[in-house]
Design a protein around this motif. Structure first.
Motif, mmCIF file in Angstrom:
data_model
loop_
_atom_site.group_PDB
_atom_site.id
_atom_site.type_symbol
_atom_site.label_atom_id
_atom_site.label_comp_id
_atom_site.label_asym_id
_atom_site.label_seq_id
_atom_site.Cartn_x
_atom_site.Cartn_y
_atom_site.Cartn_z
ATOM 1 N N ILE A 216 0.828 -1.214 0.000
ATOM 2 C CA ILE A 216 0.000 0.000 0.000
ATOM 3 C C ILE A 216 0.858 1.258 0.000
ATOM 4 N N GLU A 234 -8.931 -8.762 -7.260
ATOM 5 C CA GLU A 234 -9.340 -8.062 -6.041
ATOM 6 C C GLU A 234 -8.225 -7.156 -5.535
ATOM 7 N N THR A 235 -7.004 -7.663 -5.530
ATOM 8 C CA THR A 235 -5.866 -6.830 -5.135
ATOM 9 C C THR A 235 -5.671 -5.692 -6.128
ATOM 10 N N ARG A 237 -7.870 -4.044 -7.704
ATOM 11 C CA ARG A 237 -8.801 -2.946 -7.425
ATOM 12 C C ARG A 237 -8.221 -2.002 -6.378
ATOM 13 N N HIS A 238 -7.550 -2.567 -5.383
ATOM 14 C CA HIS A 238 -6.899 -1.728 -4.371
ATOM 15 C C HIS A 238 -5.744 -0.935 -4.986
ATOM 16 N N ARG A 241 -7.154 1.983 -6.849
ATOM 17 C CA ARG A 241 -7.580 3.018 -5.915
ATOM 18 C C ARG A 241 -6.376 3.771 -5.342
ATOM 19 N N ASN A 242 -5.324 3.026 -5.016
ATOM 20 C CA ASN A 242 -4.125 3.671 -4.486
ATOM 21 C C ASN A 242 -3.489 4.600 -5.511
#
Length: 492
Positions: A216, A234-235, A237-238, A241-242
């Protein structure tokens, strides 16, 4: 713990522990035993790696290095990778459970990826524009995009590293390479070759750690200009967003449920081998695994018989042994997921022709499994299991086969088995996937772009265009007029 091999982080040309002294254990999937430890990066270590990457972009040693000189460093790295392929392969096998026969051979072949981009390093060109203003000379140049965050999963590590690191370094970028916390040993060992090749400190740092303390902070860091990610949707998508925090250019190479279409005129031996390669190769732990086998109804039974016959000769065993065909899965969680998915599929009417159970031996072993499905909604046709499970579903017409192939949110790999050349062109064109193999499966090359559509991601790795993705275009205007601007208040 003190007797186990220990792997440190490589940051700004130095070998170091994480600043919070966190250490994680790595388990050998073939034995279920802990075999090594590795240092874990904390947020301040991520900051240090990125600060070094940013600094070196303005250091004359790297900034002013010619493109040809960068290529020579990559040639040196390629030679080192080839020389150390057996060692890196053994580490990858011990850490992840993948077959040594594949990891060592793939690592040796990966050297060609670095050679390919070494050769491209001084082929990246700008353009003189035929501008519509006669008193202007206008041209474009391509400059390094900047600091790259490259995130690589545990499977096919050397290959997935090369597809990112090769073009990034050839373009003149600096890279912070994050290894998976599941099996990071070969990546941290690979960092020694970066050092030996002679890249200036800070050009490449290699770190490992968990999401909160490493991934992150890396993907949302304001000084990261480019993110190259391989992993699950799924990862991803993070990650996306980051990236909103830094507007980094992002490429995603994600998972899939790749369809393999077998028509009634296909060579049965070839199709059976292709399906085995696409499902049991790498113990099924491949993002392009052909886990949705779509077979013309008229040949379904003889094809199942052919696959079962060939599968009877598959050797399940120690991945370090040359005679082994299928090794353990990387984690125990994968085994549990497969067991659960198979149970649900049977409840939906699916028939297991062979396999379907955990192997009776230590480690994370799953027996190769063939599932005959009656519906495209069968669980094994929908869930990416990352294990040696083949699912077959019958079709009756070409239109139905194409529709079933495209009935997925993914779009990475695909396969077509047919002797009809017109059909091969027709069907491969209609399948919505980034890669289509015809009468073969799971082939790669540094020359061929690799990537997917839809939830399998975007952007391409390998091939000529990949190096351009690590550059930005600058347009330069030079006035050749002898007189000053006529009117400074009017745009030219």
């Amino acid at each position: 713990m003190g007797n186990l091999p220990h792997f440190q982080l490589f940051i700004d040309g130095e070998w170091t522990e994480g600043s919070e002294a966190q250490v994680m254990m790595s388990e050998n999937p073939a034995t279920g035993q802990e075999w090594a430890t590795f240092a874990c990066a904390a947020p301040q270590d991520v900051d240090r790696a990125i600060a070094a990457a940013k600094r070196v972009l303005n250091d004359p040693e790297w900034r002013d290095m010619t493109q040809t000189q960068r290529g020579k460093l990559l040639y040196r790295l390629a030679d080192l990778v080839a020389e150390n392929a057996a060692r890196l392969g053994e580490l990858e096998t011990t850490d992840s459970g993948k077959l040594l026969a594949e990891t060592a051979a793939q690592t040796g072949y990966v050297a060609d990826y670095y050679r390919y981009y070494a050769g491209l390093a001084d082929k990246v060109e700008g353009t003189v524009l035929p501008i519509d203003k006669p008193d202007m000379h206008v041209f474009t140049t391509r400059e390094p995009i900047g600091v790259v965050a490259a995130i690589v999963p545990w499977n096919a590590q050397m290959f997935l590293t090369a597809t990112k690191l090769g073009p990034a370094l050839a373009a003149g970028c600096s890279v912070v390479l994050k290894a998976s916390e599941v099996a990071p040993a070969p990546m941290l060992e690979f960092a020694k070759l970066i050092e030996q090749a002679g890249f200036p400190p800070g050009v490449v740092s290699v770190i490992a750690g968990d999401a909160e303390n490493c991934a992150i902070p890396l993907t949302r860091h304001p000084d990261v200009d480019r993110i190259a990610f391989t992993g699950g949707p799924e990862t991803a998508r993070h990650v996306v967003r980051n990236s909103a925090e830094n507007f980094a250019v992002t490429s995603l190479e994600l998972g899939g449920k790749s369809p393999v279409l077998v028509f009634d005129d296909a060579d049965l031996d070839g199709a059976a081998n292709g399906l085995i390669a696409g499902n049991f190769g790498a113990s099924g732990q491949s993002c392009v695994a052909g886990t949705r086998g779509l077979v013309h109804r008229s040949i379904l039974k003889p094809l199942i018989e052919r696959i079962a016959e060939k599968a009877g000769a598959i050797r399940l065993g120690d991945p370090l042994h040359a005679e082994t065909h299928v090794g353990p899965l990387c984690t125990a969680a994968q085994v549990r997921k497969i067991e659960d998915t198979l149970s649900k599929a049977q409840g939906q009417g699916a028939v297991i022709h062979f396999g379907g159970e955990v192997a009776d031996r230590p480690g994370n072993y799953m027996n190769p499994t063939l599932v005959e499905c009656t519906s495209p909604e069968t669980e094994t046709l929908k869930i990416e299991m990352f294990g040696p499970v083949m699912s077959l579903l019958p079709f009756d017409t070409e239109e139905e086969a194409v529709a079933l192939a495209n009935k997925t949110p993914y779009g990475l790999g695909s396969g077509v088995f047919t002797q009809n050349l017109a059909r091969a062109h027709r069907v491969s064109k209609r399948i919505k996937a980034g890669i289509c193999w015809v009468n073969t499966y799971r082939a790669i090359s540094p020359i061929a772009p690799f990537g997917g559509f839809n939830q399998s991601g975007y952007g391409r790795e390998a091939g000529v265009e990949a190096i351009l993705d690590y550059t930005r275009t600058k347009t330069t205007w030079i006035s050749t007029a002898q007189e000053p601007m006529a009117n400074p208040f009017v745009m030219r």
